[in-house]
Write a protein that holds these residues in place. Structure first.
Motif, PDB file in Angstrom:
ATOM      1  N   VAL A 129      -7.150  -3.374   3.382  1.00 38.44           N
ATOM      2  CA  VAL A 129      -6.325  -2.263   3.869  1.00 38.44           C
ATOM      3  C   VAL A 129      -6.273  -1.202   2.775  1.00 38.44           C
ATOM      4  O   VAL A 129      -6.030  -1.505   1.618  1.00 38.44           O
ATOM      5  N   LEU A 145       2.169  -3.123   9.642  1.00 32.63           N
ATOM      6  CA  LEU A 145       2.578  -2.230   8.570  1.00 32.63           C
ATOM      7  C   LEU A 145       4.010  -1.777   8.810  1.00 32.63           C
ATOM      8  O   LEU A 145       4.369  -1.417   9.936  1.00 32.63           O
ATOM      9  N   PHE A 165      -4.219   5.131   7.195  1.00 31.47           N
ATOM     10  CA  PHE A 165      -4.597   3.764   6.852  1.00 31.47           C
ATOM     11  C   PHE A 165      -5.937   3.409   7.474  1.00 31.47           C
ATOM     12  O   PHE A 165      -6.262   3.854   8.569  1.00 31.47           O
ATOM     13  N   VAL A 208       0.875  -1.168   0.000  1.00 30.92           N
ATOM     14  CA  VAL A 208       0.000   0.000   0.000  1.00 30.92           C
ATOM     15  C   VAL A 208       0.913   1.219   0.000  1.00 30.92           C
ATOM     16  O   VAL A 208       1.652   1.447   0.963  1.00 30.92           O
ATOM     17  N   GLY A 244      -4.769   2.919   2.063  1.00 34.89           N
ATOM     18  CA  GLY A 244      -3.927   4.014   2.551  1.00 34.89           C
ATOM     19  C   GLY A 244      -4.144   5.261   1.732  1.00 34.89           C
ATOM     20  O   GLY A 244      -4.138   5.216   0.503  1.00 34.89           O
ATOM     21  N   THR A 255       0.541   9.184   6.100  1.00 32.53           N
ATOM     22  CA  THR A 255      -0.430   8.333   5.414  1.00 32.53           C
ATOM     23  C   THR A 255      -1.486   7.872   6.408  1.00 32.53           C
ATOM     24  O   THR A 255      -1.168   7.459   7.509  1.00 32.53           O
ATOM     25  N   THR A 259      -8.507   2.782  12.125  1.00 33.83           N
ATOM     26  CA  THR A 259      -7.751   3.770  11.350  1.00 33.83           C
ATOM     27  C   THR A 259      -6.503   4.171  12.126  1.00 33.83           C
ATOM     28  O   THR A 259      -6.481   4.124  13.361  1.00 33.83           O
ATOM     29  N   VAL A 273       2.630  -4.352   3.956  1.00 35.16           N
ATOM     30  CA  VAL A 273       1.532  -4.643   4.875  1.00 35.16           C
ATOM     31  C   VAL A 273       1.318  -6.156   4.928  1.00 35.16           C
ATOM     32  O   VAL A 273       1.201  -6.806   3.889  1.00 35.16           O
TER      33      VAL A 273
END
Length: 118
Positions: free
Chosen positions: A107, A71, A99, A51, A109, A97, A89, A56
C-alpha cells in the motif's frame, strides 16, 4: 456384403467444452480476478500498516494474485480497497490522499498537492 464402420470421435464435443470452461474458471479465480469467490481460509491474516496519518489493515490471498485493504482515519473516513489481479487506486475525500494497493499487498499513499490550500 461389406459393413461400413462409423468412426466416432475419441473425445466428444461436450467433454471438450467442459474442460475448456473449467480451465477458464480456474484462470479467472486464481489470476486474482475472481478472488471474491475464494474461501475465507485462503486469505492470510490482517496486518496493520501506517500510511501518512492513515491506519491501514491489509490481507493477501494465498491462492491467487489478490489483496484487500481497509483504510481508516479515525472515525472521520474509512473505505475498503480490493486489488484482484491488478492494482487498485482510490482518492480520499477528506484530505485528497491517493492510495494504491497492489495484488501483493503493498500500500502506498501520495498526499494531495493541494491538501486544503488554495
Amino acid at each position: 456384403m461389406s459393413l461400413s464402420r462409423i468412426r466416432r470421435p475419441i473425445i466428444s464435443l461436450p467433454l471438450v467444452t467442459v474442460v475448456i470452461l473449467l480451465g477458464l474458471m480456474a484462470w479467472y479465480v486464481f489470476s486474482g480476478r475472481g478472488a471474491g469467490l475464494l474461501p475465507q481460509d485462503s486469505w492470510g491474516p490482517w496486518r496493520e500498516k501506517r500510511v501518512n496519518d492513515w491506519s491501514v489493515w491489509v490481507r493477501v490471498n494465498s491462492w491467487s494474485d489478490a489483496a484487500e485493504a481497509d483504510l481508516h482515519m479515525g472515525k472521520a473516513e474509512e473505505f475498503t480497497m480490493q486489488a484482484y489481479g491488478k492494482p487498485a487506486t482510490a482518492t480520499t475525500t477528506m484530505d485528497g490522499t491517493r492510495f494504491t494497493l497492489t495484488p501483493g499487498g503493498e500500500v502506498a499513499g501520495q498526499p494531495s498537492q493541494h491538501n486544503g490550500t488554495g
